[in-house]
Design an enzyme around this catalytic site. Sequence first.
Site, PDB file in Angstrom:
ATOM      1  N   ARG A  18      88.945  28.192   8.737  1.00 14.81           N
ATOM      2  CA  ARG A  18      89.709  26.940   8.781  1.00 14.81           C
ATOM      3  C   ARG A  18      89.537  26.181   7.463  1.00 14.81           C
ATOM      4  O   ARG A  18      88.489  25.583   7.223  1.00 14.81           O
ATOM      5  CB  ARG A  18      89.200  26.087   9.943  1.00 14.81           C
ATOM      6  CG  ARG A  18      89.899  24.765  10.102  1.00 14.81           C
ATOM      7  CD  ARG A  18      91.320  24.899  10.559  1.00 14.81           C
ATOM      8  NE  ARG A  18      91.390  25.515  11.871  1.00 14.81           N
ATOM      9  CZ  ARG A  18      92.516  26.065  12.363  1.00 14.81           C
ATOM     10  NH1 ARG A  18      93.630  26.049  11.673  1.00 14.81           N
ATOM     11  NH2 ARG A  18      92.512  26.645  13.552  1.00 14.81           N
TER      12      ARG A  18
ATOM     13  N   ARG B  70      94.623  37.759   7.303  1.00 14.93           N
ATOM     14  CA  ARG B  70      93.535  36.784   7.136  1.00 14.93           C
ATOM     15  C   ARG B  70      92.265  37.162   7.887  1.00 14.93           C
ATOM     16  O   ARG B  70      91.229  36.532   7.684  1.00 14.93           O
ATOM     17  CB  ARG B  70      93.999  35.374   7.515  1.00 14.93           C
ATOM     18  CG  ARG B  70      94.295  35.153   8.975  1.00 14.93           C
ATOM     19  CD  ARG B  70      94.618  33.687   9.258  1.00 14.93           C
ATOM     20  NE  ARG B  70      94.981  33.474  10.645  1.00 14.93           N
ATOM     21  CZ  ARG B  70      95.069  32.293  11.233  1.00 14.93           C
ATOM     22  NH1 ARG B  70      94.818  31.196  10.542  1.00 14.93           N
ATOM     23  NH2 ARG B  70      95.415  32.169  12.487  1.00 14.93           N
TER      24      ARG B  70
ATOM     25  N   HIS C  15      98.666  29.480   2.930  1.00 14.81           N
ATOM     26  CA  HIS C  15      98.487  28.350   3.855  1.00 14.81           C
ATOM     27  C   HIS C  15      97.446  27.379   3.268  1.00 14.81           C
ATOM     28  O   HIS C  15      96.308  27.309   3.741  1.00 14.81           O
ATOM     29  CB  HIS C  15      98.007  28.958   5.172  1.00 14.81           C
ATOM     30  CG  HIS C  15      98.000  28.064   6.356  1.00 14.81           C
ATOM     31  ND1 HIS C  15      97.458  26.804   6.351  1.00 14.81           N
ATOM     32  CD2 HIS C  15      98.454  28.270   7.616  1.00 14.81           C
ATOM     33  CE1 HIS C  15      97.583  26.277   7.560  1.00 14.81           C
ATOM     34  NE2 HIS C  15      98.182  27.148   8.346  1.00 14.81           N
TER      35      HIS C  15
ATOM     36  N   ASP D 104     104.472  19.221  11.815  1.00 15.73           N
ATOM     37  CA  ASP D 104     104.463  20.692  11.743  1.00 15.73           C
ATOM     38  C   ASP D 104     105.907  21.130  11.470  1.00 15.73           C
ATOM     39  O   ASP D 104     106.713  21.235  12.396  1.00 15.73           O
ATOM     40  CB  ASP D 104     103.933  21.262  13.070  1.00 15.73           C
ATOM     41  CG  ASP D 104     103.592  22.740  12.955  1.00 15.73           C
ATOM     42  OD1 ASP D 104     103.920  23.350  11.920  1.00 15.73           O
ATOM     43  OD2 ASP D 104     103.009  23.288  13.907  1.00 15.73           O
TER      44      ASP D 104
ATOM     45  N   GLU E 287     102.249  24.659   2.489  1.00 13.00           N
ATOM     46  CA  GLU E 287     102.194  26.116   2.441  1.00 13.00           C
ATOM     47  C   GLU E 287     103.432  26.683   1.757  1.00 13.00           C
ATOM     48  O   GLU E 287     104.556  26.421   2.183  1.00 13.00           O
ATOM     49  CB  GLU E 287     102.109  26.666   3.870  1.00 13.00           C
ATOM     50  CG  GLU E 287     101.039  25.968   4.699  1.00 13.00           C
ATOM     51  CD  GLU E 287     101.094  26.355   6.170  1.00 13.00           C
ATOM     52  OE1 GLU E 287     101.455  27.508   6.467  1.00 13.00           O
ATOM     53  OE2 GLU E 287     100.789  25.513   7.021  1.00 13.00           O
TER      54      GLU E 287
HETATM   55  C1  BG6 Z   1     100.567  26.057  10.522  1.00 19.87           C
HETATM   56  C2  BG6 Z   1     101.517  26.121  11.677  1.00 19.87           C
HETATM   57  O1  BG6 Z   1     101.066  26.813   9.481  1.00 19.87           O
HETATM   58  O2  BG6 Z   1      99.310  26.577  10.904  1.00 19.87           O
HETATM   59  C3  BG6 Z   1     100.932  25.355  12.853  1.00 19.87           C
HETATM   60  O3  BG6 Z   1     102.785  25.601  11.302  1.00 19.87           O
HETATM   61  C4  BG6 Z   1      99.552  25.910  13.187  1.00 19.87           C
HETATM   62  O4  BG6 Z   1     101.802  25.461  13.979  1.00 19.87           O
HETATM   63  C5  BG6 Z   1      98.686  25.869  11.939  1.00 19.87           C
HETATM   64  O5  BG6 Z   1      98.966  25.133  14.211  1.00 19.87           O
HETATM   65  C6  BG6 Z   1      97.274  26.419  12.132  1.00 19.87           C
HETATM   66  O6  BG6 Z   1      97.325  27.704  12.652  1.00 19.87           O
HETATM   67  P1  BG6 Z   1      95.998  28.454  13.039  1.00 19.87           P
HETATM   68  O7  BG6 Z   1      96.430  29.762  13.644  1.00 19.87           O
HETATM   69  O8  BG6 Z   1      95.221  28.647  11.755  1.00 19.87           O
HETATM   70  O9  BG6 Z   1      95.270  27.569  14.011  1.00 19.87           O
END
Ligand code: BG6
Length: 299
Positions: free
Chosen positions: A72, A98, A170, A214, A273
């Site tokens: 994260r 990932r 991302h 989002d 992103e």
């Molecule tokens: C974003 C999406 O790119 O990533 C969101 O648009 C999503 O909908 C977010 O919640 C995080 O995704 P993840 O899978 O890393 O929890």
Amino acid sequence: MELSSLRSRFGQEGVQFEQLGEDLSVVRLQSQLGSVSIALNGAHVLEYSDASGAALLWLSEKANLENGKPIRGGVPICWPWFGPHPEDSEKPAHGFARVSQWELIDIKDERSDGGLAAELRLTDSEFSRSLWPYPFELRFRVSLLLGALGFELTTHNTGERAFQICEALHTYFGVRSIHSTSVDGLDGVPYLDQLESMERKDQKGTIQFDREVDRIYLDPPTKAWVDGSRSGKRIEIESRGSQSAVVWNPWIDKAKRMADFGDEEYLEMLCYETANAGPHVISVEPGEQHTIGASIRAL
Ligand code: BG6
């Protein structure tokens, strides 16, 4: 590859290897242009500071630093699908790149002009084929550039059938307070609101954050800017090979639902992103390749 083998193969001035968390192998590049850390799990960029020491990226205090798990923060690579798998929600969200172990294949020392770059590779495996039935080679290049960090993700179709991908770099940026953060450069750009059944809307002015956001912006200009970054500097994102930009902040309720995200951390991050997502699906013919790239800089 063991850290000792990585050190003996790639170790040189400005290139270090370490283990983080449970078992993450991390390569760190450092030159007069700044420093960047990349986990081999996911070819995931964890941190970047430019020459002035400005740290652009955000990493959660609760991030899972463990092979095979998404991390994260930093820069996860979403590939070969974006978001939930279109037909099978059991498959990993944002694809498998990932959560795969990438191979470091090259360190380029371009220090005549101050740069250092790492190149990583992922090819199809039993694991990838169990989720997505195509042979491929992905290469990800991360470069310390003058005042910027560059990313380049190239998809090669090494098989005999065309395939289709979505993808995203991302990128999580650190901000002082989301309440006084804005994203500039997308005025007038249409977007699909992922929170309202993909309803199509038009951006008016800068993007401000006072609730969950989002969105998939469609055919945005190649440059966008974040104001309100942690360092106080304006951040510029320049994208190429990308037809979409995703802007995301989970806000209060979604932050609470995510185990690897602190309840208050939505205040200090946002994602911009560089992507090909939503309607922007890329077809790659056998033997062909496609590249998406971005650079991020504090102005
Ligand atoms: C974003 C999406 O790119 O990533 C969101 O648009 C999503 O909908 C977010 O919640 C995080 O995704 P993840 O899978 O890393 O929890």
